[in-house]
Design a protein around this motif. Structure first.
Motif, PDB file in Angstrom:
ATOM      1  N   GLU A  55     -67.886  18.481 -49.434  1.00 19.73           N
ATOM      2  CA  GLU A  55     -69.345  18.474 -49.282  1.00 19.73           C
ATOM      3  C   GLU A  55     -69.751  17.623 -48.083  1.00 19.73           C
ATOM      4  O   GLU A  55     -70.689  17.974 -47.350  1.00 19.73           O
ATOM      5  N   GLU A  58     -69.175  19.586 -45.072  1.00 21.38           N
ATOM      6  CA  GLU A  58     -70.203  20.628 -44.975  1.00 21.38           C
ATOM      7  C   GLU A  58     -71.495  20.051 -44.405  1.00 21.38           C
ATOM      8  O   GLU A  58     -72.186  20.712 -43.609  1.00 21.38           O
ATOM      9  N   GLN A  65     -71.093  26.625 -43.248  1.00 18.47           N
ATOM     10  CA  GLN A  65     -71.587  26.991 -44.573  1.00 18.47           C
ATOM     11  C   GLN A  65     -71.539  28.508 -44.766  1.00 18.47           C
ATOM     12  O   GLN A  65     -72.555  29.171 -44.960  1.00 18.47           O
ATOM     13  N   SER A  70     -67.979  28.247 -49.213  1.00 14.84           N
ATOM     14  CA  SER A  70     -68.699  27.910 -50.454  1.00 14.84           C
ATOM     15  C   SER A  70     -67.888  28.292 -51.677  1.00 14.84           C
ATOM     16  O   SER A  70     -67.839  27.555 -52.668  1.00 14.84           O
ATOM     17  N   ALA A 132     -73.140  30.946 -54.988  1.00  9.98           N
ATOM     18  CA  ALA A 132     -72.192  30.054 -54.282  1.00  9.98           C
ATOM     19  C   ALA A 132     -72.515  28.589 -54.552  1.00  9.98           C
ATOM     20  O   ALA A 132     -72.148  27.706 -53.798  1.00  9.98           O
ATOM     21  N   LYS A 133     -73.217  28.326 -55.658  1.00  5.97           N
ATOM     22  CA  LYS A 133     -73.488  26.960 -56.092  1.00  5.97           C
ATOM     23  C   LYS A 133     -72.758  26.705 -57.402  1.00  5.97           C
ATOM     24  O   LYS A 133     -72.179  27.621 -57.988  1.00  5.97           O
TER      25      LYS A 133
END
Length: 462
Positions: A55, A58, A65, A70, A132-133
Protein backbone atom coordinates in the motif's frame (compact mmCIF):
# COMPACT_ATOMS: atom_id res chain seq x y z
CA UNK A 1 2.51 12.34 1.66
CA UNK A 2 5.29 12.42 4.22
CA UNK A 3 2.94 11.41 7.04
CA UNK A 4 1.49 8.52 4.99
CA UNK A 5 5.00 7.32 4.21
CA UNK A 6 5.96 7.18 7.90
CA UNK A 7 2.65 5.62 8.94
CA UNK A 8 2.68 2.79 6.40
CA UNK A 9 6.40 2.20 6.88
CA UNK A 10 6.08 1.80 10.65
CA UNK A 11 2.73 -0.01 10.34
CA UNK A 12 4.25 -2.66 8.10
CA UNK A 13 7.47 -2.76 10.14
CA UNK A 14 5.54 -3.51 13.35
CA UNK A 15 3.90 -6.61 11.88
CA UNK A 16 7.06 -7.69 10.06
CA UNK A 17 9.04 -7.43 13.32
CA UNK A 18 6.36 -9.50 15.04
CA UNK A 19 6.76 -12.28 12.47
CA UNK A 20 10.56 -12.27 12.59
CA UNK A 21 10.59 -12.25 16.42
CA UNK A 22 8.34 -15.31 16.58
CA UNK A 23 10.33 -17.26 13.98
CA UNK A 24 13.62 -16.46 15.71
CA UNK A 25 12.46 -18.21 18.90
CA UNK A 26 13.64 -21.76 19.50
CA UNK A 27 10.43 -23.48 20.61
CA UNK A 28 11.15 -27.02 19.43
CA UNK A 29 11.23 -28.39 22.98
CA UNK A 30 8.20 -26.46 24.20
CA UNK A 31 5.24 -28.46 25.48
CA UNK A 32 2.88 -25.46 25.41
CA UNK A 33 0.00 -25.83 22.99
CA UNK A 34 0.50 -22.33 21.57
CA UNK A 35 3.99 -23.35 20.40
CA UNK A 36 2.39 -25.62 17.79
CA UNK A 37 0.43 -22.79 16.16
CA UNK A 38 2.49 -19.66 16.87
CA UNK A 39 3.96 -19.92 13.36
CA UNK A 40 0.51 -18.93 12.03
CA UNK A 41 0.76 -15.61 13.87
CA UNK A 42 4.27 -15.18 12.47
CA UNK A 43 2.98 -15.86 8.95
CA UNK A 44 0.24 -13.28 9.51
CA UNK A 45 2.79 -10.71 10.68
CA UNK A 46 5.10 -11.22 7.71
CA UNK A 47 2.39 -11.26 5.02
CA UNK A 48 0.42 -8.40 6.54
CA UNK A 49 3.54 -6.28 6.95
CA UNK A 50 4.32 -6.96 3.29
CA UNK A 51 0.76 -5.90 2.38
CA UNK A 52 1.13 -2.58 4.20
CA UNK A 53 4.34 -1.90 2.30
CA UNK A 54 2.50 -2.69 -0.95
CA UNK A 55 0.00 0.00 0.00
CA UNK A 56 2.91 2.35 0.75
CA UNK A 57 4.38 1.59 -2.67
CA UNK A 58 0.98 2.25 -4.23
CA UNK A 59 0.79 5.66 -2.50
CA UNK A 60 4.30 6.56 -3.64
CA UNK A 61 3.62 5.46 -7.23
CA UNK A 62 -0.04 6.17 -8.06
CA UNK A 63 0.52 5.25 -11.72
CA UNK A 64 0.81 1.51 -10.83
CA UNK A 65 -2.74 1.36 -9.51
CA UNK A 66 -3.73 -1.17 -12.17
CA UNK A 67 -6.24 -3.96 -11.78
CA UNK A 68 -3.45 -6.55 -11.75
CA UNK A 69 -1.62 -4.81 -8.89
CA UNK A 70 -4.86 -4.36 -6.94
CA UNK A 71 -5.72 -8.05 -7.33
CA UNK A 72 -2.25 -9.02 -6.16
CA UNK A 73 -2.58 -6.81 -3.10
CA UNK A 74 -6.03 -8.28 -2.41
CA UNK A 75 -4.56 -11.80 -2.58
CA UNK A 76 -1.78 -10.88 -0.13
CA UNK A 77 -4.11 -9.28 2.42
CA UNK A 78 -6.56 -12.21 2.11
CA UNK A 79 -3.74 -14.66 2.79
CA UNK A 80 -2.57 -12.69 5.82
CA UNK A 81 -6.04 -12.59 7.36
CA UNK A 82 -6.45 -16.32 6.65
CA UNK A 83 -3.35 -17.01 8.77
CA UNK A 84 -4.79 -14.81 11.54
CA UNK A 85 -8.16 -16.58 11.33
CA UNK A 86 -6.55 -20.02 11.63
CA UNK A 87 -4.39 -18.87 14.55
CA UNK A 88 -7.40 -17.50 16.44
CA UNK A 89 -9.48 -20.60 15.75
CA UNK A 90 -6.82 -23.10 16.85
CA UNK A 91 -5.81 -21.00 19.88
CA UNK A 92 -9.37 -21.09 21.19
CA UNK A 93 -9.53 -24.87 20.67
CA UNK A 94 -6.33 -25.23 22.72
CA UNK A 95 -7.64 -22.85 25.36
CA UNK A 96 -10.90 -24.76 25.79
CA UNK A 97 -9.75 -28.37 25.41
CA UNK A 98 -6.10 -28.25 26.56
CA UNK A 99 -2.60 -27.97 25.11
CA UNK A 100 -2.72 -31.41 23.45
CA UNK A 101 -6.21 -31.07 21.97
CA UNK A 102 -4.99 -30.44 18.40
CA UNK A 103 -3.25 -33.82 18.40
CA UNK A 104 -6.41 -35.67 19.42
CA UNK A 105 -8.77 -33.98 16.94
CA UNK A 106 -9.49 -36.38 14.04
CA UNK A 107 -7.88 -35.42 10.72
CA UNK A 108 -11.28 -35.31 9.02
CA UNK A 109 -12.43 -32.51 11.33
CA UNK A 110 -9.22 -30.56 10.74
CA UNK A 111 -9.65 -30.89 6.97
CA UNK A 112 -13.31 -29.86 7.22
CA UNK A 113 -12.46 -26.77 9.27
CA UNK A 114 -9.71 -25.89 6.79
CA UNK A 115 -12.08 -26.20 3.85
CA UNK A 116 -14.75 -24.06 5.53
CA UNK A 117 -12.23 -21.34 6.40
CA UNK A 118 -10.88 -21.39 2.86
CA UNK A 119 -14.41 -21.21 1.45
CA UNK A 120 -15.14 -18.19 3.64
CA UNK A 121 -12.11 -16.24 2.44
CA UNK A 122 -12.74 -17.24 -1.18
CA UNK A 123 -16.30 -15.95 -0.85
CA UNK A 124 -15.08 -12.66 0.65
CA UNK A 125 -12.45 -12.31 -2.08
CA UNK A 126 -15.11 -12.99 -4.70
CA UNK A 127 -17.22 -10.13 -3.31
CA UNK A 128 -14.20 -7.81 -3.31
CA UNK A 129 -12.72 -8.75 -6.66
CA UNK A 130 -15.13 -6.56 -8.58
CA UNK A 131 -14.07 -3.43 -6.69
CA UNK A 132 -10.42 -4.49 -6.20
CA UNK A 133 -10.83 -3.41 -2.57
CA UNK A 134 -10.77 -5.55 0.58
CA UNK A 135 -13.89 -4.35 2.43
CA UNK A 136 -15.63 -7.75 2.62
CA UNK A 137 -12.38 -9.60 3.34
CA UNK A 138 -11.79 -7.36 6.33
CA UNK A 139 -15.36 -7.73 7.56
CA UNK A 140 -15.81 -11.50 7.04
CA UNK A 141 -12.27 -12.73 7.79
CA UNK A 142 -10.14 -10.05 9.47
CA UNK A 143 -12.73 -9.11 12.10
CA UNK A 144 -13.62 -12.65 13.30
CA UNK A 145 -9.98 -13.75 12.96
CA UNK A 146 -8.66 -10.86 15.04
CA UNK A 147 -11.49 -11.30 17.55
CA UNK A 148 -10.75 -15.02 17.95
CA UNK A 149 -7.00 -14.36 18.27
CA UNK A 150 -7.53 -11.61 20.86
CA UNK A 151 -9.95 -13.59 23.00
CA UNK A 152 -7.71 -16.66 22.71
CA UNK A 153 -4.62 -14.74 23.88
CA UNK A 154 -6.49 -13.28 26.84
CA UNK A 155 -7.86 -16.65 27.99
CA UNK A 156 -4.58 -18.48 27.31
CA UNK A 157 -2.91 -16.09 29.76
CA UNK A 158 -4.28 -18.38 32.50
CA UNK A 159 -2.03 -21.16 31.20
CA UNK A 160 1.15 -19.04 31.13
CA UNK A 161 0.33 -17.56 34.53
CA UNK A 162 1.96 -20.68 36.02
CA UNK A 163 5.30 -19.43 34.65
CA UNK A 164 4.94 -15.72 35.38
CA UNK A 165 2.12 -13.32 36.21
CA UNK A 166 3.96 -10.60 34.31
CA UNK A 167 4.07 -12.72 31.15
CA UNK A 168 0.39 -13.53 31.58
CA UNK A 169 -0.29 -9.78 31.73
CA UNK A 170 1.52 -9.33 28.41
CA UNK A 171 -0.74 -11.95 26.84
CA UNK A 172 -3.78 -10.08 28.14
CA UNK A 173 -2.55 -6.76 26.74
CA UNK A 174 -1.62 -8.33 23.40
CA UNK A 175 -5.07 -9.94 23.19
CA UNK A 176 -6.84 -6.71 24.11
CA UNK A 177 -5.06 -4.70 21.41
CA UNK A 178 -5.67 -7.53 18.94
CA UNK A 179 -9.40 -7.12 19.58
CA UNK A 180 -9.03 -3.35 19.06
CA UNK A 181 -7.20 -4.04 15.81
CA UNK A 182 -9.98 -6.43 14.72
CA UNK A 183 -12.55 -3.67 15.20
CA UNK A 184 -10.43 -0.92 13.63
CA UNK A 185 -9.51 -3.08 10.63
CA UNK A 186 -12.56 -5.26 10.12
CA UNK A 187 -15.48 -2.91 10.80
CA UNK A 188 -14.26 0.66 10.30
CA UNK A 189 -13.48 1.65 6.67
CA UNK A 190 -9.94 2.71 5.78
CA UNK A 191 -11.21 6.13 4.64
CA UNK A 192 -12.78 6.89 8.03
CA UNK A 193 -11.59 10.10 9.75
CA UNK A 194 -11.53 9.82 13.55
CA UNK A 195 -13.53 12.68 15.13
CA UNK A 196 -11.79 15.05 17.52
CA UNK A 197 -8.34 13.80 16.42
CA UNK A 198 -9.14 14.51 12.75
CA UNK A 199 -6.78 11.80 11.56
CA UNK A 200 -7.32 8.71 9.40
CA UNK A 201 -8.13 5.41 11.06
CA UNK A 202 -4.81 4.13 9.73
CA UNK A 203 -3.10 6.02 12.60
CA UNK A 204 -4.94 4.01 15.26
CA UNK A 205 -4.41 0.79 13.32
CA UNK A 206 -0.69 1.51 13.32
CA UNK A 207 -0.71 2.21 17.08
CA UNK A 208 -2.59 -1.05 17.70
CA UNK A 209 -0.11 -2.94 15.50
CA UNK A 210 2.82 -1.50 17.44
CA UNK A 211 1.25 -2.43 20.81
CA UNK A 212 0.38 -5.95 19.57
CA UNK A 213 4.00 -6.39 18.51
CA UNK A 214 5.38 -5.04 21.80
CA UNK A 215 3.27 -7.11 24.17
CA UNK A 216 3.40 -10.28 22.05
CA UNK A 217 7.21 -10.17 21.93
CA UNK A 218 7.26 -9.68 25.70
CA UNK A 219 4.83 -12.56 26.08
CA UNK A 220 7.11 -14.82 24.04
CA UNK A 221 9.49 -14.86 27.00
CA UNK A 222 7.25 -17.66 28.32
CA UNK A 223 9.21 -20.06 26.09
CA UNK A 224 12.49 -18.97 27.72
CA UNK A 225 10.97 -19.45 31.18
CA UNK A 226 9.68 -22.86 30.15
CA UNK A 227 13.11 -23.92 28.86
CA UNK A 228 14.73 -22.66 32.06
CA UNK A 229 12.37 -24.81 34.13
CA UNK A 230 13.06 -27.76 31.83
CA UNK A 231 16.83 -27.36 32.26
CA UNK A 232 16.46 -27.11 36.04
CA UNK A 233 14.29 -30.22 36.02
CA UNK A 234 16.90 -32.13 33.98
CA UNK A 235 19.68 -31.02 36.33
CA UNK A 236 17.61 -32.12 39.31
CA UNK A 237 16.94 -35.49 37.72
CA UNK A 238 20.62 -35.91 36.90
CA UNK A 239 21.50 -35.15 40.51
CA UNK A 240 18.89 -37.62 41.71
CA UNK A 241 20.10 -40.29 39.28
CA UNK A 242 23.62 -39.96 40.70
CA UNK A 243 22.26 -40.49 44.19
CA UNK A 244 20.06 -43.37 43.03
CA UNK A 245 23.05 -45.07 41.39
CA UNK A 246 24.91 -45.07 44.69
CA UNK A 247 21.75 -46.12 46.49
CA UNK A 248 21.23 -48.93 43.99
CA UNK A 249 24.72 -50.34 44.55
CA UNK A 250 24.13 -50.23 48.32
CA UNK A 251 20.66 -51.78 47.95
CA UNK A 252 21.99 -54.64 45.82
CA UNK A 253 24.63 -55.47 48.44
CA UNK A 254 22.07 -55.33 51.25
CA UNK A 255 19.62 -57.50 49.32
CA UNK A 256 22.22 -60.20 48.67
CA UNK A 257 23.32 -60.18 52.31
CA UNK A 258 19.70 -60.46 53.46
CA UNK A 259 18.75 -63.23 51.03
CA UNK A 260 21.34 -65.72 52.29
CA UNK A 261 20.20 -65.83 55.96
CA UNK A 262 16.55 -65.66 54.86
CA UNK A 263 17.01 -68.76 52.74
CA UNK A 264 18.54 -70.49 55.74
CA UNK A 265 15.65 -69.37 57.96
CA UNK A 266 13.07 -70.69 55.48
CA UNK A 267 14.76 -74.10 55.25
CA UNK A 268 14.99 -74.43 59.04
CA UNK A 269 11.34 -73.39 59.44
CA UNK A 270 10.30 -76.20 57.10
CA UNK A 271 12.39 -78.64 59.14
CA UNK A 272 10.89 -77.38 62.41
CA UNK A 273 7.37 -77.83 61.08
CA UNK A 274 8.11 -81.51 60.46
CA UNK A 275 9.65 -81.95 63.94
CA UNK A 276 6.96 -80.13 65.93
CA UNK A 277 3.99 -82.01 64.59
CA UNK A 278 0.53 -80.84 65.70
CA UNK A 279 1.43 -78.52 68.59
CA UNK A 280 -0.95 -75.65 67.75
CA UNK A 281 0.72 -73.00 69.91
CA UNK A 282 4.19 -73.67 68.49
CA UNK A 283 2.82 -73.88 64.94
CA UNK A 284 1.36 -70.39 65.31
CA UNK A 285 4.77 -69.07 66.32
CA UNK A 286 6.39 -70.83 63.38
CA UNK A 287 3.75 -69.41 61.02
CA UNK A 288 4.57 -65.93 62.30
CA UNK A 289 8.27 -66.53 61.67
CA UNK A 290 7.49 -67.86 58.18
CA UNK A 291 5.24 -64.90 57.34
CA UNK A 292 7.85 -62.34 58.39
CA UNK A 293 10.62 -64.21 56.57
CA UNK A 294 8.51 -64.18 53.41
CA UNK A 295 7.91 -60.45 53.79
CA UNK A 296 11.61 -59.78 54.29
CA UNK A 297 12.36 -61.87 51.20
CA UNK A 298 9.86 -59.84 49.17
CA UNK A 299 11.51 -56.60 50.29
CA UNK A 300 14.91 -57.96 49.27
CA UNK A 301 13.49 -58.96 45.88
CA UNK A 302 12.13 -55.43 45.31
CA UNK A 303 15.49 -53.96 46.30
CA UNK A 304 17.16 -56.11 43.64
CA UNK A 305 14.60 -54.99 41.03
CA UNK A 306 15.25 -51.38 41.98
CA UNK A 307 19.04 -51.65 41.95
CA UNK A 308 19.55 -53.74 38.84
CA UNK A 309 17.84 -53.13 35.51
CA UNK A 310 18.13 -56.59 34.05
CA UNK A 311 18.43 -56.24 30.28
CA UNK A 312 16.08 -58.44 28.32
CA UNK A 313 15.31 -58.22 24.62
CA UNK A 314 11.98 -56.62 23.82
CA UNK A 315 9.54 -58.66 21.79
CA UNK A 316 6.02 -58.11 20.41
CA UNK A 317 3.50 -58.55 23.20
CA UNK A 318 -0.26 -58.25 23.56
CA UNK A 319 -1.05 -55.89 26.46
CA UNK A 320 -4.54 -57.35 26.89
CA UNK A 321 -3.09 -60.83 27.26
CA UNK A 322 -0.67 -59.65 29.95
CA UNK A 323 -3.51 -57.92 31.81
CA UNK A 324 -5.57 -61.12 31.69
CA UNK A 325 -2.69 -63.02 33.31
CA UNK A 326 -2.49 -60.26 35.92
CA UNK A 327 -6.19 -60.76 36.58
CA UNK A 328 -5.58 -64.43 37.30
CA UNK A 329 -2.78 -63.62 39.74
CA UNK A 330 -5.02 -61.20 41.68
CA UNK A 331 -8.17 -63.34 41.73
CA UNK A 332 -7.47 -64.68 45.24
CA UNK A 333 -7.23 -61.21 46.78
CA UNK A 334 -10.21 -60.46 49.00
CA UNK A 335 -11.02 -57.24 47.06
CA UNK A 336 -10.45 -58.64 43.56
CA UNK A 337 -14.22 -58.59 42.98
CA UNK A 338 -14.26 -54.76 42.86
CA UNK A 339 -11.97 -54.74 39.78
CA UNK A 340 -13.65 -54.49 36.37
CA UNK A 341 -11.69 -55.08 33.15
CA UNK A 342 -12.81 -53.34 29.95
CA UNK A 343 -10.32 -54.52 27.33
CA UNK A 344 -10.63 -53.26 23.75
CA UNK A 345 -8.73 -54.47 20.70
CA UNK A 346 -5.29 -52.87 20.48
CA UNK A 347 -2.14 -53.53 18.42
CA UNK A 348 0.91 -55.18 19.94
CA UNK A 349 3.75 -53.28 21.56
CA UNK A 350 7.42 -54.09 22.07
CA UNK A 351 7.87 -55.24 25.65
CA UNK A 352 9.06 -57.67 28.28
CA UNK A 353 5.99 -59.63 29.49
CA UNK A 354 7.06 -60.30 33.09
CA UNK A 355 8.09 -56.67 33.61
CA UNK A 356 4.81 -55.32 32.23
CA UNK A 357 2.96 -57.81 34.41
CA UNK A 358 4.80 -56.41 37.43
CA UNK A 359 3.73 -52.87 36.45
CA UNK A 360 0.03 -53.75 36.28
CA UNK A 361 0.16 -55.75 39.52
CA UNK A 362 1.80 -52.82 41.33
CA UNK A 363 -0.72 -50.29 39.97
CA UNK A 364 -3.74 -52.48 40.74
CA UNK A 365 -2.45 -53.34 44.22
CA UNK A 366 -2.03 -49.63 44.97
CA UNK A 367 -5.63 -49.05 43.90
CA UNK A 368 -6.82 -52.00 46.00
CA UNK A 369 -4.95 -50.71 49.06
CA UNK A 370 -6.72 -47.34 48.66
CA UNK A 371 -10.19 -48.90 48.36
CA UNK A 372 -12.80 -50.62 50.49
CA UNK A 373 -15.45 -53.17 49.55
CA UNK A 374 -17.84 -50.36 48.57
CA UNK A 375 -15.39 -48.82 46.09
CA UNK A 376 -14.68 -49.82 42.50
CA UNK A 377 -11.65 -50.16 40.23
CA UNK A 378 -11.86 -50.11 36.43
CA UNK A 379 -9.04 -51.01 34.05
CA UNK A 380 -9.60 -49.99 30.43
CA UNK A 381 -7.40 -50.51 27.38
CA UNK A 382 -7.74 -48.84 23.99
CA UNK A 383 -5.71 -47.45 21.09
CA UNK A 384 -5.09 -43.70 20.86
CA UNK A 385 -3.36 -42.80 17.58
CA UNK A 386 0.08 -44.46 17.73
CA UNK A 387 -0.20 -45.57 21.37
CA UNK A 388 -1.83 -48.33 23.38
CA UNK A 389 -3.36 -46.74 26.48
CA UNK A 390 -4.20 -48.37 29.81
CA UNK A 391 -6.36 -46.36 32.20
CA UNK A 392 -6.90 -47.49 35.80
CA UNK A 393 -9.62 -45.61 37.66
CA UNK A 394 -10.49 -46.16 41.32
CA UNK A 395 -12.87 -44.50 43.75
CA UNK A 396 -10.55 -44.84 46.76
CA UNK A 397 -9.27 -42.15 49.09
CA UNK A 398 -6.94 -40.59 46.50
CA UNK A 399 -3.58 -38.86 46.94
CA UNK A 400 -2.79 -35.77 49.00
CA UNK A 401 -1.54 -32.77 47.00
CA UNK A 402 1.55 -32.69 49.20
CA UNK A 403 2.35 -36.34 48.40
CA UNK A 404 1.63 -36.19 44.64
CA UNK A 405 5.09 -34.93 43.51
CA UNK A 406 6.84 -37.77 45.40
CA UNK A 407 4.85 -40.88 44.54
CA UNK A 408 7.47 -42.13 42.05
CA UNK A 409 10.40 -41.51 44.42
CA UNK A 410 12.13 -44.65 45.73
CA UNK A 411 11.14 -45.69 49.28
CA UNK A 412 8.33 -43.12 49.46
CA UNK A 413 5.10 -44.63 50.78
CA UNK A 414 1.97 -43.42 52.56
CA UNK A 415 1.16 -46.89 53.84
CA UNK A 416 1.56 -47.89 57.46
CA UNK A 417 4.87 -49.29 58.65
CA UNK A 418 5.17 -52.91 57.57
CA UNK A 419 2.60 -52.61 54.75
CA UNK A 420 4.69 -51.10 51.98
CA UNK A 421 8.31 -50.70 50.86
CA UNK A 422 7.88 -47.58 48.73
CA UNK A 423 9.51 -49.26 45.74
CA UNK A 424 6.51 -50.47 43.73
CA UNK A 425 5.76 -47.26 41.85
CA UNK A 426 9.45 -46.39 41.44
CA UNK A 427 10.14 -49.78 39.85
CA UNK A 428 7.01 -49.46 37.68
CA UNK A 429 8.05 -45.98 36.53
CA UNK A 430 11.46 -47.25 35.43
CA UNK A 431 9.94 -50.21 33.60
CA UNK A 432 7.49 -47.98 31.73
CA UNK A 433 10.31 -45.63 30.71
CA UNK A 434 12.38 -48.63 29.58
CA UNK A 435 9.50 -49.54 27.24
CA UNK A 436 9.33 -46.00 25.84
CA UNK A 437 6.03 -45.41 27.60
CA UNK A 438 4.52 -42.66 29.74
CA UNK A 439 2.62 -42.64 33.02
CA UNK A 440 0.54 -39.86 34.52
CA UNK A 441 -2.15 -39.58 37.16
CA UNK A 442 -4.97 -37.32 38.24
CA UNK A 443 -6.15 -37.43 41.83
CA UNK A 444 -8.76 -35.67 43.89
CA UNK A 445 -8.39 -36.50 47.56
CA UNK A 446 -11.29 -38.66 48.78
CA UNK A 447 -12.49 -39.06 45.18
CA UNK A 448 -10.05 -41.61 43.80
CA UNK A 449 -7.22 -41.69 41.29
CA UNK A 450 -7.04 -41.99 37.52
CA UNK A 451 -3.76 -43.48 36.26
CA UNK A 452 -2.97 -43.34 32.53
CA UNK A 453 -0.19 -45.49 31.06
CA UNK A 454 0.66 -45.44 27.34
CA UNK A 455 3.08 -47.46 25.20
CA UNK A 456 4.00 -46.85 21.54
CA UNK A 457 2.65 -49.44 19.11
CA UNK A 458 4.99 -51.49 16.96
CA UNK A 459 6.26 -49.53 13.95
CA UNK A 460 7.66 -50.75 10.64
CA UNK A 461 11.18 -50.37 12.07
CA UNK A 462 10.70 -53.32 14.43
Amino acid sequence: MGLNFVLYLLYGLAFFTLGVSILSRDIRLSELGIAKIIWLLAAFGLTHGFHEWLELFEHLHPHIQTSLFSYFRLAVVSLSFLFLFYFGLFLNIITIYGDNSLETIPSTIKILVGILAMALIMFAAYLDIGTAKDINTRLLVAFPGGLLAGVGLIIYSRTVKAFSKKVAGNFIYAGSFMICYAVLTGIIPSTFIVPFFEVKIIVFRGISAFLIMTFTIRGLSVFSLEQRELINEHLLRFSQSEKLTSMGILAAGIAHEINNPLTNVSLNVEMLKDLIGDDERVNKKIATIERNATRASRIAKELLHFSRDKQTDLKPVDVNRIIKSTKVLLKNHKLSSIITFDLHDAPKIMGIPWKLEEVFINLLMNSIDACTETDSITLTTFQDNENVVIVITDTGYGINKEDAPMIFDPFFTTKDVGKGTGLGLSVSYNIIKQHGGKISFVSDQNNGVIVRVSFPVITDEH
